[in-house]
Design a protein around this motif. Sequence first.
Motif, PDB file in Angstrom:
ATOM      1  N   ASN A 226       0.792  -1.241   0.000  1.00  0.00           N
ATOM      2  CA  ASN A 226       0.000   0.000   0.000  1.00  0.00           C
ATOM      3  C   ASN A 226       0.820   1.285   0.000  1.00  0.00           C
ATOM      4  O   ASN A 226       0.277   2.356   0.224  1.00  0.00           O
TER       5      ASN A 226
ATOM      6  N   ARG B 113       9.352   1.575  14.168  1.00  0.00           N
ATOM      7  CA  ARG B 113       8.665   0.319  14.488  1.00  0.00           C
ATOM      8  C   ARG B 113       9.389  -0.879  13.866  1.00  0.00           C
ATOM      9  O   ARG B 113       9.403  -1.970  14.443  1.00  0.00           O
TER      10      ARG B 113
ATOM     11  N   PRO C 226       1.927   0.346   5.872  1.00  0.00           N
ATOM     12  CA  PRO C 226       1.365  -0.995   6.009  1.00  0.00           C
ATOM     13  C   PRO C 226       0.806  -1.199   7.412  1.00  0.00           C
ATOM     14  O   PRO C 226       1.119  -0.436   8.335  1.00  0.00           O
ATOM     15  N   GLU C 227       0.013  -2.229   7.567  1.00  0.00           N
ATOM     16  CA  GLU C 227      -0.498  -2.571   8.894  1.00  0.00           C
ATOM     17  C   GLU C 227       0.660  -2.966   9.812  1.00  0.00           C
ATOM     18  O   GLU C 227       1.643  -3.574   9.374  1.00  0.00           O
ATOM     19  N   ASP C 228       0.513  -2.633  11.092  1.00  0.00           N
ATOM     20  CA  ASP C 228       1.580  -2.950  12.044  1.00  0.00           C
ATOM     21  C   ASP C 228       1.898  -4.440  12.081  1.00  0.00           C
ATOM     22  O   ASP C 228       3.060  -4.825  12.216  1.00  0.00           O
ATOM     23  N   ASN C 229       0.866  -5.280  11.952  1.00  0.00           N
ATOM     24  CA  ASN C 229       1.132  -6.716  12.054  1.00  0.00           C
ATOM     25  C   ASN C 229       2.049  -7.194  10.926  1.00  0.00           C
ATOM     26  O   ASN C 229       2.868  -8.102  11.124  1.00  0.00           O
ATOM     27  N   TYR C 230       1.955  -6.554   9.734  1.00  0.00           N
ATOM     28  CA  TYR C 230       2.861  -6.925   8.642  1.00  0.00           C
ATOM     29  C   TYR C 230       4.274  -6.444   8.947  1.00  0.00           C
ATOM     30  O   TYR C 230       5.264  -7.177   8.735  1.00  0.00           O
TER      31      TYR C 230
END
Length: 308
Positions: free
Chosen positions: A87, A144, A92-96
């Motif tokens: 994206n 992160r 991106p989503e944190d879980n990725y």
Amino acid sequence: MNLRKTDRRAFFRIAVASLPLAAITEQPLLAAATTGTGKAKNLKLSCNLYSFNEPLMSGQMTLEQVLTFCAELGFDAVDPTAYYFPNYPALPEDNYVYQIKRKAFRLGLDISGTGVRNDFTLPDPGRRKAEVALVNKWTDLAARLGAPVLRVFAGIGKELPANYNREEVTGWVVDAIRECTAYAAQKGIMIVVQNHADFIQTADHVLDIVRRVNSDWLAVNLDIGSFKLGDPYEQIARVAPYAATWQLKENLFVDGREVETDLNKIMQIVRNSGYRGYLPIETLGKGDPREKVPVFYEKVKKALAAIG
């Protein structure tokens, strides 16, 4: 003199405090302007994942598969550019992100850095503000992910905007990068500006920006293949003390002519600059990176061993 650890700390505090102010302030705030001689044991090889741009962008390989390939080859680290995350330019989503971070950790790989594609030479102040916001957003992502540096560009075009001179545009770039470094300092991330044969074409260009921003949180991503005017080795040597990461490439340009990189000469420059840290390699052009990257990796390893 046999000082205990606590005594040594007190000694150095007193010694620094006794220095004339000029002895401190005359030096660039950029602590990366290193001195001394680096040793091969302080240098680690990373893979800039632009080397795998085609299979990553086409879906032939996933980011996880590239990490596994790099780990099995023997790299110490990887440098995944932001647009290999889902994206982009949205985050991106944190879980990725944490999945990639865990994957790298379990493979024994460090994340040596990441980077975005930005342009601080846009004439519209609103658009420049949006570019700063993009960099700040990905600074959060770098934190992160565990990447110590975020690569940025000054500007992605070679031509100046119509009706503006270089001094004016450099002012925009400096102001934008200063905003980014102020934000990055709060996150513990260094901003590294890359010379990319775009707005920055010479050592003078990149050093002018670094010195004017004058921040401990700004350094250089030294791209050896992007000095295309004059003698690249001379320019690389001048910029090397300000580098916090590199991009080692198979070829560079001598007086505008593309030739194979003299890696022994590059490693001597690295050593003389006192640089310690990651040396990311990046292969370009046609060919399967699963074949090209191992070949260049071995050449860089050999040159690195030669300065040990």
